[in-house]
Each structure stands twice: as structure tokens, then as C-alpha cells.
Write a protein that holds these residues in place. Structure first.
Motif, PDB file in Angstrom:
ATOM      1  N   ALA A  74      14.761 -37.543  11.774  1.00 24.33           N
ATOM      2  CA  ALA A  74      14.798 -36.095  11.960  1.00 24.33           C
ATOM      3  C   ALA A  74      14.819 -35.364  10.622  1.00 24.33           C
ATOM      4  N   MET A  75      14.884 -36.127   9.522  1.00 30.47           N
ATOM      5  CA  MET A  75      14.997 -35.505   8.187  1.00 30.47           C
ATOM      6  C   MET A  75      14.158 -36.290   7.184  1.00 30.47           C
ATOM      7  N   ASP A  76      13.852 -35.646   6.067  1.00 31.71           N
ATOM      8  CA  ASP A  76      13.348 -36.387   4.912  1.00 31.71           C
ATOM      9  C   ASP A  76      14.589 -37.010   4.268  1.00 31.71           C
ATOM     10  N   GLY A  77      14.589 -38.348   4.093  1.00 32.55           N
ATOM     11  CA  GLY A  77      15.804 -38.958   3.559  1.00 32.55           C
ATOM     12  C   GLY A  77      15.668 -40.453   3.387  1.00 32.55           C
ATOM     13  N   PHE A  78      16.765 -41.141   3.638  1.00 34.48           N
ATOM     14  CA  PHE A  78      16.787 -42.601   3.469  1.00 34.48           C
ATOM     15  C   PHE A  78      17.351 -43.243   4.731  1.00 34.48           C
ATOM     16  N   ALA A  79      16.644 -44.290   5.180  1.00 40.70           N
ATOM     17  CA  ALA A  79      17.117 -45.036   6.347  1.00 40.70           C
ATOM     18  C   ALA A  79      17.932 -46.210   5.824  1.00 40.70           C
ATOM     19  N   LEU A  80      19.120 -46.419   6.414  1.00 38.87           N
ATOM     20  CA  LEU A  80      19.940 -47.537   5.953  1.00 38.87           C
ATOM     21  C   LEU A  80      20.746 -48.160   7.086  1.00 38.87           C
ATOM     22  N   ARG A  81      21.479 -49.210   6.726  1.00 40.52           N
ATOM     23  CA  ARG A  81      22.223 -49.956   7.744  1.00 40.52           C
ATOM     24  C   ARG A  81      23.639 -49.407   7.866  1.00 40.52           C
ATOM     25  N   GLU A  82      24.244 -49.728   9.000  1.00 38.08           N
ATOM     26  CA  GLU A  82      25.606 -49.274   9.275  1.00 38.08           C
ATOM     27  C   GLU A  82      26.579 -49.738   8.174  1.00 38.08           C
ATOM     28  N   GLU A  83      26.431 -51.020   7.734  1.00 33.07           N
ATOM     29  CA  GLU A  83      27.430 -51.544   6.782  1.00 33.07           C
ATOM     30  C   GLU A  83      27.310 -50.898   5.398  1.00 33.07           C
ATOM     31  N   ASP A  84      26.223 -50.168   5.147  1.00 28.16           N
ATOM     32  CA  ASP A  84      26.084 -49.499   3.852  1.00 28.16           C
ATOM     33  C   ASP A  84      26.514 -48.028   3.909  1.00 28.16           C
ATOM     34  N   CYS A  85      27.078 -47.624   5.022  1.00 33.52           N
ATOM     35  CA  CYS A  85      27.520 -46.227   5.169  1.00 33.52           C
ATOM     36  C   CYS A  85      28.852 -46.010   4.443  1.00 33.52           C
ATOM     37  N   ARG A  86      28.816 -45.966   3.136  1.00 33.44           N
ATOM     38  CA  ARG A  86      30.034 -45.722   2.341  1.00 33.44           C
ATOM     39  C   ARG A  86      29.711 -44.653   1.322  1.00 33.44           C
ATOM     40  N   ALA A  87      30.682 -43.774   1.077  1.00 31.56           N
ATOM     41  CA  ALA A  87      30.480 -42.789   0.019  1.00 31.56           C
ATOM     42  C   ALA A  87      30.318 -43.544  -1.302  1.00 31.56           C
TER      43      ALA A  87
END
Ligand code: AMP
Ligand code: MG
Length: 404
Positions: free
Chosen positions: A51-64
Motif C-alpha cells: 500500500a506504500m512505497d517502502g521496504f518489505a521485510l519479515r516479522e523477526e526484523d521488525c525492530r527499531a
């Protein structure tokens, strides 16, 4: 005996029916009424996408502050088939592009810092964010529109996104318009003594178009049997016949009589309304015939209140009567009980409520106050004088300043 306003409307609407359907291209379908059911031929969206211009990543990399290697790029129109998001990596993705396998979230560009090779997350992304999931809008096979749906731009959008090029809609009525009167000349012709210009044919044509119909101009029938007979026969070939004038009590008012001779069954003649009392309505083999009074104001008011709803019903609209706007009357109005009065008013907003003010002289011969009006206050038959400050029901006359 004269029909009541409500009775007349009921007789009309009970006796007109939607016309057959036709196929039109999507470009011509706006404003028309759907005559078929539409089932979704596929899911919408067709695949999970960003839905956006951005980066697709995995759940385990969802860290600030996570720093991820940019391992791929998927533009809109690109394919994610051979792209996997692996741990520690992110795939650059544009709005509308399919999300790659292994990705559970898209992080918008503005929430990252990127140097071309790696990307650093500013905040902590939430799983599922900024992904539009397959079928989340509409499921394959789902009934998305039914018969009677009005095709507004949103409906057209849906049809187009499902690849429709044509659609079945109800036909528009072809409406024959006949003016009657020995005194009439056409616009542009020399106006002799005692003559007036046939304005009703043109106001009615504009009103018919505005209501979605196609006007067929029959010209002028003179106030004699031969002239009327020929023109009425011609008019009865259309889907609807509208006549103006010749329905009062004058000795040359032959319209009702000639319609009856032409085989039109009269359902009413005269309605307890003001203006417009001599209005008549009949049917010939299902074809509705409206005989409207000749005074230009009466012609337009009776079109608005009787003909317009009928034309809308013939086009498949399910809601054909305008809702009332509730407005406060700014000045008292004197009326005689016994007839519904259509008061030409100017409706304006004042401190969050609508106020209706007479647009001036209400005599049927005064067209100017019809021009100034943006509504018809429908004053009940059983009422006499209506006081300033009372609430009245108003039919708004213009589509684009309706306040509703
Ligand atoms: P009638 O019902 O025939 O007596 O007509 C009522 C009034 O409407 C008369 O003043 C007519 O001259 C006028 N009128 C009739 N037909 C038209 C028309 N086509 N355009 C404008 N005024 C008309
Ligand atoms: Mg006349």
C-alpha cells in the motif's frame, strides 16, 4: 372528481414500469441504472500487494534501528515470483507491487533511512501494516451490485476494475413532447398579434433530459380535432407522451377528448393542487400519457411532481421521489384549504437550519419567480394560513445546491 396530490402520484407510479434493458459501454453507463446482477469475477485485490512505497521485510526484523540489507526491488507492474525476503534483508517495493514471499510487513520509505545498500528502520513496524491482502476488498463470486443499483462513479470504478467493457442498464424513455394551441409559434418565427412563443416544448425537453429521458419534439398541434389527432397518434409511438395546454375548461380544450378517442384510458383529470389543477394522466397499452397545463409555471411544476418520478421509475430507479428538505418558513403564507400548494421558494442556510422564503409573486403567469426559486414548498391540502416560523417540506429544484 379531482384526484388528491398523493392519489395522483400513486396512480402514476402504480402504472409505470421499468423499460427493457440494453447494453451500454462503460463510458455511457454513468448515471444509468443496472439491469443485471454483478458477481465479482475474481478477488479484489487479486494478490497481496504493497500500500506504500517502502521496504518489505519479515516479522523477526521488525525492530527499531534494525539495519537490513536491500536484497531486491519490485516496482508496480513487477513480479514477486522469484523474490524471497530472507532474515536480515528487505526488498524495496513500490505501491501496488505484489509483496514477496516471506514478507509480513511493508515499512514506508519515510519511516526508514536508506543508503542504497542497506536500510535502517526508524520505528518498530507492526506486522501486517501497509499490505493490502488478496480478497480483502471483495471475494471472488461475491454479489457486488444488484438490479436497481445506480451507476455512480464508484460503481463504474468497480465495474472497470473487474474488466467489464459493457453493462446491462434499463433503457432511457423516449418522451414525445407535444404543444397544443392556436396561439403558438416556434422560437425564431415572427410573432403576430395574439401569438406567443412555444416555450413549453423547450422547457419540457430540458426537464426530460435532466431526468434522464430523450425528448422527441413533435412541434405544435392546433386546437382542432384533425391536427390533434395526427400529432397524438405520432406521440403515442414513443415510450411516454407529454402534452401541454388544452386541458382546461375552454371550448377549444380538446386534448382529453382527443386522447380518449385515440384509445387512451384516462386515470385522472384534475388534481387538488395549485398550480397545475387541470393535469390529466392516462395509459394507452401501457404507454403513459401526461397532459400538463399550458401555463409555463404549471407545466414545470407538474413535470417536477408527476412526470419526473415516472421517468425515473421507467429507468429502473428504485427511489424516485425526492426527499423533503425541512425548512422554516420566513414569512406567513395565506392559502385556501383544499389544495396542495407548491410555493416557489428560495431556500438558504441560516445558522445551521434551512429557511424558505417565497421567491415572489406566486401567480401562475409569473415565470420570473420560478427562475428565482431553488425549491417548491409543498404546503398541505388541509392547511389554511401557514405562519412564519412553521416548518415546511420543500422539494429542492437544483441538483447541485441541494443542502442534503
Ligand atoms: P390553455 O390550457 O390552452 O388555456 O393554456 C393556458 C395558458 O398557457 C395560455 O395562456 C396559453 O397561451 C399558455 N400556453 C399554452 N401553450 C403554451 C406553450 N407551448 N408555451 C408557452 N405558453 C403556453
Ligand atoms: Mg389553449
Amino acid at each position: 372528481m379531482a384526484e388528491t396530490f398523493e392519489g395522483a402520484r400513486t396512480l402514476i407510479l402504480d402504472n409505470v414500469a421499468p423499460l427493457p434493458a440494453e447494453s451500454v459501454t462503460l463510458l455511457d453507463a454513468g448515471g444509468r441504472v443496472l439491469a443485471e446482477q454483478i458477481h465479482a469475477p475474481y478477488e479484489m485485490p487479486r494478490w497481496d500487494n504493497s500500500a506504500m512505497d517502502g521496504f518489505a521485510l519479515r516479522e523477526e526484523d521488525c525492530r527499531a534501528a534494525a539495519q537490513l540489507t536491500i536484497s531486491g526491488y519490485i516496482p508496480a507492474g513487477g513480479s514477486a515470483e522469484n523474490i524471497q525476503v530472507t532474515p536480515g534483508c528487505a526488498v524495496k517495493i513500490m505501491t501496488g507491487a505484489p509483496t514477496p514471499a516471506g514478507c509480513q510487513v511493508v515499512v514506508p520509505i519515510e519511516e526508514t533511512e536508506e543508503d542504497g545498500k542497506t536500510v535502517v528502520l526508524k520505528g518498530t513496524p507492526q506486522v501486517g501494516d501497509h499490505i493490502r491482502f488478496r480478497g480483502e476488498d471483495i471475494r471472488q463470486g461475491e454479489l457486488v451490485m444488484t438490479v436497481g443499483s445506480v451507476l455512480r462513479p464508484a460503481e463504474i470504478s468497480l465495474l472497470a476494475s473487474f474488466g467489464f467493457t459493457t453493462v446491462r442498464v434499463f433503457q432511457r424513455p423516449k418522451v414525445a413532447i407535444l404543444s397544443t394551441g392556436d396561439e403558438l409559434v416556434e422560437p425564431g418565427e415572427a410573432i403576430g398579434p395574439g401569438q406567443i412563443v412555444n416555450s413549453n416544448a423547450y422547457s419540457l425537453a430540458a426537464a426530460v433530459k435532466e431526468a434522464g429521458g430523450e425528448p422527441l419534439m413533435l412541434g405544435i398541434a392546433r386546437d382542432n380535432r384533425e391536427s390533434l389527432q395526427g400529432k397524438l397518434m405520432e406521440g403515442l409511438q414513443a415510450d411516454v407522451l407529454l402534452t401541454s395546454a388544452g386541458v382546461s375548461m375552454g371550448d377549444r380544450d380538446l386534448v382529453c377528448e382527443m386522447l380518449q378517442e385515440a384509445g387512451v384510458e384516462q386515470l385522472f383529470w384534475k388534481v387538488d393542487i395549485k398550480p397545475g389543477r387541470p393535469t390529466a394522466f392516462g395509459l394507452k397499452a401501457g404507454t403513459p400519457v401526461f397532459s400538463l397545463p399550458g401555463n409555463p409555471v404549471s407545466t414545470l411544476v407538474t413535470f417536477e411532481e408527476f412526470v419526473r418520478p415516472a421517468l425515473l421509475k421507467m429507468q429502473g430507479y428504485q427511489k424516485v421521489l425526492k426527499p423533503f428538505a425541512k425548512a422554516t418558513l420566513s414569512k406567513a403564507v395565506n392559502k385556501k384549504p383544499g389544495r396542495v400548494q407548491f410555493l416557489r421558494v428560495l431556500v438558504a442556510e441560516d445558522g445551521g437550519r434551512l429557511v424558505a422564503t417565497s421567491s415572489g409573486d406566486q401567480n401562475t403567469g409569473i415565470l420570473r419567480t420560478m427562475l428565482r426559486a431553488n425549491g417548491l414548498a409543498v404546503l398541505p391540502a388541509d392547511r389554511g394560513r401557514i405562519e412564519a416560523g412553521e416548518e415546511v417540506n420543500v422539494h429542492l429544484l437544483r441538483a447541485h445546491d441541494s443542502f442534503l
